[in-house]
Write a protein that holds these residues in place. Structure first.
Motif, short mmCIF file in Angstrom:
data_model
loop_
_atom_site.label_atom_id
_atom_site.label_comp_id
_atom_site.label_asym_id
_atom_site.label_seq_id
_atom_site.Cartn_x
_atom_site.Cartn_y
_atom_site.Cartn_z
N ILE A 138 -64.83 60.24 57.29
CA ILE A 138 -66.22 59.68 57.37
C ILE A 138 -66.54 60.13 55.92
O ILE A 138 -67.63 59.85 55.46
N ASN A 139 -65.76 60.84 55.36
CA ASN A 139 -66.18 61.44 53.92
C ASN A 139 -64.73 61.70 53.38
O ASN A 139 -64.10 62.69 53.81
N ARG A 140 -64.66 61.56 51.98
CA ARG A 140 -63.61 62.28 51.01
C ARG A 140 -64.39 62.38 49.80
O ARG A 140 -64.98 61.69 49.29
N GLU A 141 -64.07 63.58 49.05
CA GLU A 141 -64.43 63.98 47.93
C GLU A 141 -64.12 62.81 46.91
O GLU A 141 -64.86 62.59 45.99
N SER A 142 -63.06 62.20 46.81
CA SER A 142 -62.67 61.24 46.01
C SER A 142 -63.42 59.94 46.00
O SER A 142 -63.28 59.15 45.01
N TRP A 143 -64.36 59.74 47.05
CA TRP A 143 -65.11 58.54 47.22
C TRP A 143 -66.31 58.51 46.17
O TRP A 143 -66.80 57.59 45.96
N HIS A 144 -66.71 59.68 45.67
CA HIS A 144 -67.88 59.85 45.09
C HIS A 144 -67.91 60.57 43.85
O HIS A 144 -66.81 61.54 43.42
N SER A 145 -68.93 60.47 42.76
CA SER A 145 -68.88 61.16 41.73
C SER A 145 -69.45 62.45 41.71
O SER A 145 -69.31 63.32 40.68
N LYS A 146 -70.24 62.85 42.83
CA LYS A 146 -71.01 63.96 42.98
C LYS A 146 -70.38 64.77 44.46
O LYS A 146 -70.02 63.97 45.38
N PRO A 147 -70.24 66.14 44.34
CA PRO A 147 -69.61 66.77 45.50
C PRO A 147 -70.73 66.93 46.53
O PRO A 147 -71.87 66.89 46.12
N MET A 148 -70.52 66.66 47.76
CA MET A 148 -71.39 66.87 48.97
C MET A 148 -71.51 68.35 49.15
O MET A 148 -70.68 68.93 49.51
N ARG A 149 -72.83 68.79 49.28
CA ARG A 149 -73.23 70.18 49.35
C ARG A 149 -73.49 70.52 50.89
O ARG A 149 -73.66 71.80 51.20
N GLN A 150 -74.09 69.60 51.53
CA GLN A 150 -74.69 70.00 52.87
C GLN A 150 -74.53 68.64 53.94
O GLN A 150 -74.49 67.63 53.40
N THR A 151 -74.37 68.97 55.19
CA THR A 151 -74.03 67.97 56.23
C THR A 151 -74.99 68.14 57.22
O THR A 151 -75.18 69.15 57.89
#
Length: 154
Positions: A23-36
């Motif tokens: 459901i998520n990969r760092e390479s999909w986004h320009s900003k890192p995800m910090r919380q789920t």
């Protein structure tokens, strides 16, 4: 389409044991995800419209059930909506300048990744009325179940 909004089809791998999906990969986004975060909502609930003035982006995924995602670009006025969930396994990446929310079309389990950690001492939480004229016709209901905070935005 709203600029920087991403619709990410998710690949579901199923066998006789059940299923698996990324459901998520760092390479999909320009900003890192910090919380789920994960929430459960009963059918008929609308959560939103919320926005973050400091630019927090959100990645929405409906894990069980069906959710209607509604997005309003606060700069351009453009809107986006899509029903996501078990029948349509899609993640929606919402850029920070957009107001966003979702409606539980069924009882649902909803996951959202965010690019900023929540700070209760300095929350970046703002709201618009769910029935704002720019989006009111995108919802399936005219009588949603709302939190006190979302009722106050109306």
């Amino acid at each position: 389409m709203i600029e920087d909004l991403q619709r990410i089809p998710l690949r579901v791998f199923e066998d006789d044991r059940g299923w698996f999906v990324e459901i998520n990969r760092e390479s999909w986004h320009s900003k890192p995800m910090r919380q789920t975060n994960v929430s459960f909502s009963k059918a008929g609930v609308i959560r939103g419209l919320h926005f973050h003035e400091r630019g927090q982006d959100d990645l929405f995924v409906c894990l069980r059930g069906t959710a209607r995602v509604v997005v309003l670009d606060l700069e351009s006025g453009e809107t986006f909506t899509e029903d996501i969930g078990e029948e349509n396994p899609v993640a929606i990446y919402v850029p920070g300048r957009c107001a966003h929310g979702f409606e539980a079309l069924t009882d649902l389990l909803f996951c959202y990744h965010v690019t900023e950690e929540y700070d209760p001492a300095d929350p970046d939480e703002h709201g618009l009325a769910w029935d704002d004229p720019r989006v009111v016709d995108l919802w399936s209901t005219r009588s949603p179940i709302l939190s006190e905070r979302d009722q106050a935005a109306s």
